[in-house]
Design a protein around this motif. Structure first.
Motif, PDB file in Angstrom:
ATOM      1  N   GLY A 175     -36.169 -19.292 -20.280  1.00  0.00           N
ATOM      2  CA  GLY A 175     -36.141 -18.169 -19.633  1.00  0.00           C
ATOM      3  C   GLY A 175     -37.024 -17.622 -21.324  1.00  0.00           C
ATOM      4  O   GLY A 175     -37.876 -18.416 -22.338  1.00  0.00           O
TER       5      GLY A 175
ATOM      6  N   VAL B 258     -33.463 -24.500 -18.991  1.00  0.00           N
ATOM      7  CA  VAL B 258     -32.170 -24.975 -19.526  1.00  0.00           C
ATOM      8  C   VAL B 258     -32.868 -26.411 -18.520  1.00  0.00           C
ATOM      9  O   VAL B 258     -34.001 -25.822 -17.321  1.00  0.00           O
ATOM     10  CB  VAL B 258     -31.469 -24.315 -18.080  1.00  0.00           C
ATOM     11  CG1 VAL B 258     -30.242 -24.251 -17.561  1.00  0.00           C
ATOM     12  CG2 VAL B 258     -31.130 -22.595 -18.841  1.00  0.00           C
TER      13      VAL B 258
ATOM     14  N   TYR C 153     -22.835 -27.155 -14.017  1.00  0.00           N
ATOM     15  CA  TYR C 153     -24.354 -27.807 -12.873  1.00  0.00           C
ATOM     16  C   TYR C 153     -23.343 -26.536 -12.124  1.00  0.00           C
ATOM     17  O   TYR C 153     -22.470 -27.168 -11.384  1.00  0.00           O
ATOM     18  CB  TYR C 153     -24.910 -28.643 -12.773  1.00  0.00           C
ATOM     19  CG  TYR C 153     -25.519 -28.413 -11.759  1.00  0.00           C
ATOM     20  CD1 TYR C 153     -26.351 -27.709 -12.204  1.00  0.00           C
ATOM     21  CD2 TYR C 153     -25.615 -29.378 -10.109  1.00  0.00           C
ATOM     22  CE1 TYR C 153     -28.022 -28.262 -11.079  1.00  0.00           C
ATOM     23  CE2 TYR C 153     -26.577 -28.887  -9.584  1.00  0.00           C
ATOM     24  CZ  TYR C 153     -27.518 -28.204  -9.796  1.00  0.00           C
ATOM     25  OH  TYR C 153     -28.653 -28.624  -9.208  1.00  0.00           O
TER      26      TYR C 153
ATOM     27  N   TYR D 206     -31.481 -13.691 -10.288  1.00  0.00           N
ATOM     28  CA  TYR D 206     -31.348 -15.071 -11.199  1.00  0.00           C
ATOM     29  C   TYR D 206     -30.350 -15.391 -11.851  1.00  0.00           C
ATOM     30  O   TYR D 206     -29.660 -16.330 -11.539  1.00  0.00           O
ATOM     31  CB  TYR D 206     -32.806 -15.113 -11.989  1.00  0.00           C
ATOM     32  CG  TYR D 206     -33.563 -15.431 -10.826  1.00  0.00           C
ATOM     33  CD1 TYR D 206     -33.907 -17.095  -9.896  1.00  0.00           C
ATOM     34  CD2 TYR D 206     -34.795 -14.544 -10.569  1.00  0.00           C
ATOM     35  CE1 TYR D 206     -34.477 -17.346  -9.563  1.00  0.00           C
ATOM     36  CE2 TYR D 206     -35.671 -14.673  -9.386  1.00  0.00           C
ATOM     37  CZ  TYR D 206     -35.926 -15.624  -8.776  1.00  0.00           C
ATOM     38  OH  TYR D 206     -36.671 -16.389  -8.256  1.00  0.00           O
TER      39      TYR D 206
ATOM     40  N   LEU E 275     -24.499 -16.174 -14.246  1.00  0.00           N
ATOM     41  CA  LEU E 275     -24.901 -16.985 -15.234  1.00  0.00           C
ATOM     42  C   LEU E 275     -25.831 -16.174 -16.686  1.00  0.00           C
ATOM     43  O   LEU E 275     -25.171 -14.426 -16.227  1.00  0.00           O
ATOM     44  CB  LEU E 275     -26.478 -17.729 -14.790  1.00  0.00           C
ATOM     45  CG  LEU E 275     -26.074 -18.429 -13.874  1.00  0.00           C
ATOM     46  CD1 LEU E 275     -27.062 -19.256 -12.602  1.00  0.00           C
ATOM     47  CD2 LEU E 275     -24.998 -19.925 -13.600  1.00  0.00           C
TER      48      LEU E 275
ATOM     49  N   ASP F 182     -26.317 -13.823 -22.679  1.00  0.00           N
ATOM     50  CA  ASP F 182     -27.394 -13.926 -24.334  1.00  0.00           C
ATOM     51  C   ASP F 182     -26.943 -12.564 -24.315  1.00  0.00           C
ATOM     52  O   ASP F 182     -27.497 -12.217 -25.448  1.00  0.00           O
ATOM     53  CB  ASP F 182     -28.374 -14.080 -24.068  1.00  0.00           C
ATOM     54  CG  ASP F 182     -29.098 -13.868 -23.341  1.00  0.00           C
ATOM     55  OD1 ASP F 182     -29.687 -12.923 -22.755  1.00  0.00           O
ATOM     56  OD2 ASP F 182     -30.378 -15.234 -22.157  1.00  0.00           O
TER      57      ASP F 182
END
Ligand SMILES: Nc1ncnc2c1ncn2[C@@H]1O[C@H](COP(=O)(O)OP(=O)(O)OP(=O)(O)O)[C@@H](O)[C@H]1O
Ligand SMILES: [Mg+2]
Length: 257
Positions: free
Chosen positions: A69, A74, A129, A174, A188, A191
Motif C-alpha cells: 500500500g 504486508v 494471517y 480489499y 483489515l 490506518d
C-alpha cells in the motif's frame, strides 16, 4: 494462529527479504533496527507468496507478497513456527508509527471483526494471517451471496457499536476478507480508522447501493434517509436492524431474510 509450514521460507536478513523489511529504501540503519526488533519478537522468516509483487534487488527474482500500500507492505511470515501476516511501515510512509493503527485493530479484533495483532511497535504489526479471499474476489466472480452480504453488514455494525469508523469501507474490495469455510467477514487495515465515532455501516451501504441495489429504486430513497438518521442517532441498533432488513429485501428478496 495456524501451524502450516512455510514453504521456501527466507531469513529476514537475506537480501531477498530486505526489500520487504525496509521498502523502498534499504538503508543500514533501518535494516539494523528492524531486524533486531523483529528477531526479538520471534520473527525470523518471511514466506514469499501472495497477490502483490515487489521488484527484485540487483536483477534477482521479484518477490511475491500479500500486499503493498501507500504506507506499508504486508508479507506472510513466521512468528516462531506459526504463519502470520507482517505489516511493515514503508520507509517513505507519511505516518510516523503503526501503533495507533494496531490499537484500533486490537479493539476490533476483540470484537471479532479484525485479524488479531500479536505484537506491534512503531514499524510493524505482527498479526493473524487471514486465510480467505477479499470481497472483490467473490464480487467479480459473481459469487457474492446473501451469506456474504449478511456477514458484511454485521461486521460493519459491530465496528459502529464499538465506536470505530473505518473510513475506507466505501471501497471494501480489499479491506473486507471472508474467511475460508466459515464466510466470516474480517475487516483489515485501520490506518485511516478513527475512534470515538461511527458510520462504517454508512460507508458499506454506499457500496451496496452503488453495486447491488442501484440509485433509482423505491427502497433506495427510504434507505438513504434511514442511513442519515442512523448517523445522527449515533448508530443505534434499532435503525441498524431496519437498514439491514431493507438491504436484504432489496438484494436478496423478502423470503430470504
Ligand atoms: N492479516 C492479513 N492476512 C492476509 N492478508 C492480509 C492481511 N493484512 C493485509 N493483508 C493483505 O495485504 C493488503 C494490504 O494491507 P493493508 O491494506 O493493511 O496495507 P496498507 O499499506 O494500509 O494499504 P493501503 O495503502 O492500500 O491502505 C490487503 O489488501 C490484503 O490483501
Ligand atoms: Mg491502508
Amino acid at each position: 494462529m495456524r501451524s502450516d509450514p512455510c514453504m521456501d521460507k527466507v531469513y529476514i536478513g537475506d537480501s531477498r527479504a530486505l526489500i520487504t523489511i525496509c521498502y523502498p529504501r534499504i538503508e543500514p540503519d533501518c535494516v539494523r533496527r528492524r531486524l533486531s526488533a523483529l528477531e526479538a519478537h520471534g520473527v525470523q522468516y518471511i514466506c514469499p507468496g501472495g497477490r502483490s509483487i515487489l521488484p527484485a534487488l540487483h536483477g534477482g527474482e521479484p518477490l511475491r507478497i500479500l500486499g503493498k500500500g501507500h504506507l506499508s507492505v504486508v508479507v506472510k511470515a513466521l512468528l516462531d513456527n506459526e504463519i502470520v501476516a507482517l505489516k511493515i511501515r514503508r520507509t517513505d510512509s507519511k505516518k510516523p508509527s503503526l501503533i495507533e493503527e494496531a490499537h484500533l485493530q486490537e479493539k476490533a479484533s476483540i470484537a471479532g471483526v479484525a485479524p488479531r495483532p500479536y505484537v506491534y511497535e512503531k514499524d510493524f504489526i505482527v498479526m493473524e494471517y487471514v486465510e480467505g479471499d477479499p470481497l472483490i474476489h467473490y464480487f467479480e466472480k459473481g459469487m457474492f451471496t446473501a451469506k456474504h452480504l449478511r456477514e458484511l453488514l454485521e461486521a460493519s455494525w459491530i465496528l459502529d457499536s464499538i465506536g470505530i469508523l473505518h473510513r475506507e469501507l466505501t471501497r471494501p474490495h480489499y479491506h473486507v476478507y471472508f474467511k475460508d469455510f466459515s464466510f466470516k467477514a474480517l475487516i483489515l487495515d485501520y490506518d485511516s480508522a478513527i475512534l470515538g465515532t461511527c458510520g462504517s455501516l454508512n460507508k458499506v451501504a454506499s457500496w451496496i447501493i452503488r453495486n447491488l441495489i442501484g440509485f433509482r429504486t423505491k427502497n433506495t430513497e427510504g434507505l438513504v434517509k434511514l442511513l442519515s438518521r442512523y448517523r445522527k442517532e449515533r448508530c443505534s441498533k434499532e435503525i441498524y436492524n431496519e437498514i439491514r432488513s431493507i438491504i436484504l429485501t432489496s438484494v436478496v428478496g423478502p423470503e430470504d431474510d
